[in-house]
Design a protein around this motif. Structure first.
Motif, mmCIF file in Angstrom:
data_model
loop_
_atom_site.group_PDB
_atom_site.id
_atom_site.type_symbol
_atom_site.label_atom_id
_atom_site.label_comp_id
_atom_site.label_asym_id
_atom_site.label_seq_id
_atom_site.Cartn_x
_atom_site.Cartn_y
_atom_site.Cartn_z
ATOM 1 N N LEU A 1 0.798 -1.236 0.026
ATOM 2 C CA LEU A 1 -0.033 0.049 -0.055
ATOM 3 C C LEU A 1 0.817 1.410 0.137
ATOM 4 O O LEU A 1 1.783 1.386 0.890
ATOM 5 N N LEU A 2 0.683 2.110 -0.944
ATOM 6 C CA LEU A 2 1.262 3.245 -1.321
ATOM 7 C C LEU A 2 0.554 4.643 -1.009
ATOM 8 O O LEU A 2 -0.317 4.808 -1.920
ATOM 9 N N HIS A 3 0.550 5.193 -0.095
ATOM 10 C CA HIS A 3 -0.047 6.538 0.152
ATOM 11 C C HIS A 3 0.101 7.718 -0.680
ATOM 12 O O HIS A 3 1.194 7.794 -1.508
ATOM 13 N N GLY A 4 -0.734 8.760 -0.618
ATOM 14 C CA GLY A 4 -0.467 9.944 -1.374
ATOM 15 C C GLY A 4 0.597 10.886 -0.903
ATOM 16 O O GLY A 4 0.864 10.830 0.344
ATOM 17 N N PHE A 5 0.681 12.040 -1.463
ATOM 18 C CA PHE A 5 1.440 13.257 -1.044
ATOM 19 C C PHE A 5 0.916 13.686 0.297
ATOM 20 O O PHE A 5 -0.335 13.982 0.357
ATOM 21 N N THR A 6 1.642 13.997 1.342
ATOM 22 C CA THR A 6 1.165 14.451 2.705
ATOM 23 C C THR A 6 0.419 13.468 3.656
ATOM 24 O O THR A 6 0.135 13.534 4.829
ATOM 25 N N GLY A 7 0.445 12.189 2.993
ATOM 26 C CA GLY A 7 -0.191 11.065 3.787
ATOM 27 C C GLY A 7 0.823 10.154 4.512
ATOM 28 O O GLY A 7 1.885 10.697 4.594
ATOM 29 N N ASN A 8 0.309 9.061 4.915
ATOM 30 C CA ASN A 8 1.330 8.033 5.677
ATOM 31 C C ASN A 8 0.374 6.727 5.857
ATOM 32 O O ASN A 8 -0.642 6.661 5.445
ATOM 33 N N LYS B 1 7.008 -11.574 -5.324
ATOM 34 C CA LYS B 1 5.600 -11.330 -6.006
ATOM 35 C C LYS B 1 4.731 -10.679 -4.958
ATOM 36 O O LYS B 1 4.476 -11.122 -3.827
ATOM 37 N N ILE B 2 4.000 -9.673 -5.834
ATOM 38 C CA ILE B 2 2.954 -8.951 -4.812
ATOM 39 C C ILE B 2 1.920 -8.145 -5.372
ATOM 40 O O ILE B 2 2.020 -8.087 -6.725
ATOM 41 N N ASP B 3 0.921 -7.847 -4.966
ATOM 42 C CA ASP B 3 -0.079 -6.938 -5.376
ATOM 43 C C ASP B 3 0.220 -5.650 -4.879
ATOM 44 O O ASP B 3 0.676 -5.514 -3.738
ATOM 45 N N VAL B 4 -0.138 -4.644 -5.730
ATOM 46 C CA VAL B 4 0.566 -3.224 -5.438
ATOM 47 C C VAL B 4 -0.853 -2.279 -5.660
ATOM 48 O O VAL B 4 -1.452 -2.446 -6.623
ATOM 49 N N LEU B 5 -1.119 -1.385 -4.570
ATOM 50 C CA LEU B 5 -2.215 -0.576 -4.482
ATOM 51 C C LEU B 5 -1.403 0.934 -4.187
ATOM 52 O O LEU B 5 -0.879 1.293 -3.006
ATOM 53 N N GLY B 6 -1.666 1.824 -5.043
ATOM 54 C CA GLY B 6 -1.044 3.179 -4.859
ATOM 55 C C GLY B 6 -2.074 4.204 -5.279
ATOM 56 O O GLY B 6 -2.827 4.202 -6.272
ATOM 57 N N TYR B 7 -2.191 5.250 -4.269
ATOM 58 C CA TYR B 7 -3.182 6.295 -4.546
ATOM 59 C C TYR B 7 -2.290 7.650 -4.865
ATOM 60 O O TYR B 7 -1.454 8.001 -4.076
ATOM 61 N N SER B 8 -2.766 8.420 -5.813
ATOM 62 C CA SER B 8 -2.010 9.549 -6.435
ATOM 63 C C SER B 8 -0.447 9.499 -6.400
ATOM 64 O O SER B 8 0.087 8.835 -7.367
ATOM 65 N N MET B 9 0.195 10.169 -5.619
ATOM 66 C CA MET B 9 1.713 10.178 -5.811
ATOM 67 C C MET B 9 2.180 8.653 -5.739
ATOM 68 O O MET B 9 2.777 8.149 -6.284
ATOM 69 N N GLY B 10 1.567 8.126 -4.657
ATOM 70 C CA GLY B 10 1.823 6.678 -4.460
ATOM 71 C C GLY B 10 1.428 5.605 -5.330
ATOM 72 O O GLY B 10 1.745 4.524 -5.861
ATOM 73 N N GLY B 11 0.373 6.177 -6.279
ATOM 74 C CA GLY B 11 -0.039 5.491 -7.657
ATOM 75 C C GLY B 11 0.919 5.660 -8.584
ATOM 76 O O GLY B 11 1.330 4.633 -9.247
ATOM 77 N N ARG B 12 1.581 6.769 -8.562
ATOM 78 C CA ARG B 12 2.660 7.037 -9.541
ATOM 79 C C ARG B 12 3.831 6.289 -9.324
ATOM 80 O O ARG B 12 4.600 5.765 -10.062
ATOM 81 N N LEU B 13 4.166 5.932 -7.769
ATOM 82 C CA LEU B 13 5.311 5.208 -7.666
ATOM 83 C C LEU B 13 4.839 3.739 -7.739
ATOM 84 O O LEU B 13 5.739 2.864 -8.054
ATOM 85 N N ALA B 14 3.624 3.282 -7.522
ATOM 86 C CA ALA B 14 3.429 1.902 -7.905
ATOM 87 C C ALA B 14 3.273 1.562 -9.236
ATOM 88 O O ALA B 14 3.916 0.594 -9.658
ATOM 89 N N LEU B 15 2.989 2.726 -10.138
ATOM 90 C CA LEU B 15 3.257 2.468 -11.544
ATOM 91 C C LEU B 15 4.741 2.327 -11.947
ATOM 92 O O LEU B 15 5.086 1.431 -12.893
ATOM 93 N N THR B 16 5.289 3.001 -11.571
ATOM 94 C CA THR B 16 7.038 3.136 -11.563
ATOM 95 C C THR B 16 7.640 1.827 -11.415
ATOM 96 O O THR B 16 8.210 1.126 -12.151
ATOM 97 N N PHE B 17 7.117 1.312 -10.064
ATOM 98 C CA PHE B 17 7.670 -0.094 -9.582
ATOM 99 C C PHE B 17 7.052 -1.103 -10.643
ATOM 100 O O PHE B 17 7.893 -1.867 -10.907
#
Length: 281
Positions: free
Chosen positions: A23-30, A87-103
């Motif tokens: 799980l990857l949060h967005g900018f200003t999150g945690n 191997k993993i499932d990845v969920l990212g929101y906003s900034m974390g979504g861009r990081l998830a897509l990069t991964f």
């Protein structure tokens, strides 16, 4: 738990049992923002909630190089290897979504399924990226000059988050407290190092992603609905769900529906093979 990668400490929360879900949060999150989904996902996923560099309880180094999005993806890869996860499932929101897509672009063999909430592959042209870098640099300078309270007051009132004004006061307070827990340097460096203008464009890479992808957008967030529509045309194995009466942060505005959608997608275990668009009530 804490891990040290390249001299920087990273805070990670884990819970539940089953196939690992990052799980990857967005900018200003945690990572705290994901805890309300424990009842939804703990039965089928071992969730791994990371405080992205510069956020929460993770380190906020002064060296901007640590914040480059491809280096952040490499850190995630090393972190997962240290945890014995291949191997993993990845969920990212906003900034974390861009990081998830990069991964997913850099380590496609590691990703079983990819869930992107209100995320983008970046900006297509260098001109667009340059303009965005200048905007982010000005915003980072404001954080350093005016401080965290001024910035959070500003950030809470940008058009992207207008739909959150209708949330109950206790939820808005919780979100504000999460944002306020971040450091001035961490947020400023995240903008300069990991902002949309600083990352590569992944638009041309979307067609190479073979894993099942779920795109989630809020119907009220027209900008990211347009982005998701374009992405859905390029991704070979994709579903796109636009959630009614929700804005940018669906997991905040419609948590029960969000948790249910994610569980349903993961339960398919990567067996989606058709493009689909679905408007969720």
């Amino acid at each position: 738990m804490k891990y040290v990668m390249n001299g920087v400490h990273y805070h990670v929360d884990t819970w539940g049992k089953g196939f690992p879900l990052l799980l990857l949060h967005g900018f200003t999150g945690n990572s705290e923002g994901w805890k309300e989904f424990v009842p939804f996902w703990e039965g089928h996923s071992m969730t791994i909630a990371l405080d992205i560099i510069g956020h929460g309880k993770s380190g906020a180094p002064s060296d901007i190089g640590h914040y480059q999005i491809e280096k952040c993806a490499a850190v995630i890869n090393s972190l997962l290897e240290e945890m014995g996860i291949w191997k993993i499932d990845v969920l990212g929101y906003s900034m974390g979504g861009r990081l998830a897509l990069t991964f997913a672009v850099k380590y496609p063999e590691k990703v079983r399924t990819l869930i992107l909430e209100s995320a983008s592959p970046g900006l297509r042209t260098e001109e667009e990226r340059h303009e965005r870098r200048m905007q982010d640099a000005r915003l980072a300078a404001r954080i350093r000059k005016e401080g965290i309270v001024d910035f959070i007051n500003y950030w809470e009132n940008i058009p992207l988050f207008q739909s959150q004004r209708n949330l109950p006061d206790q939820i808005r307070t919780r979100i504000r407290n999460q944002r306020m827990a971040n450091s001035i340097g961490g947020l400023a460096n995240s903008l300069n190092g990991m902002g949309t203008g600083s990352q590569p464009s992944w638009w041309e890479e979307l067609g190479n992603l073979k894993m099942p992808v779920l795109l989630l957008t809020g119907e009220l967030d027209q900008k990211f609905c347009r982005i998701a529509e374009e992405m859905s045309k390029a991704l070979p194995n994709v579903q796109w769900k636009a959630v009614k009466n929700a804005g940018h942060a669906i997991h905040v505005e419609k948590p029960e529906l969000f948790g249910t959608i994610v569980s349903g997608f993961l339960s398919q275990s990567g067996e989606i093979n058709t493009k689909a668009v679905n408007i969720e009530e």
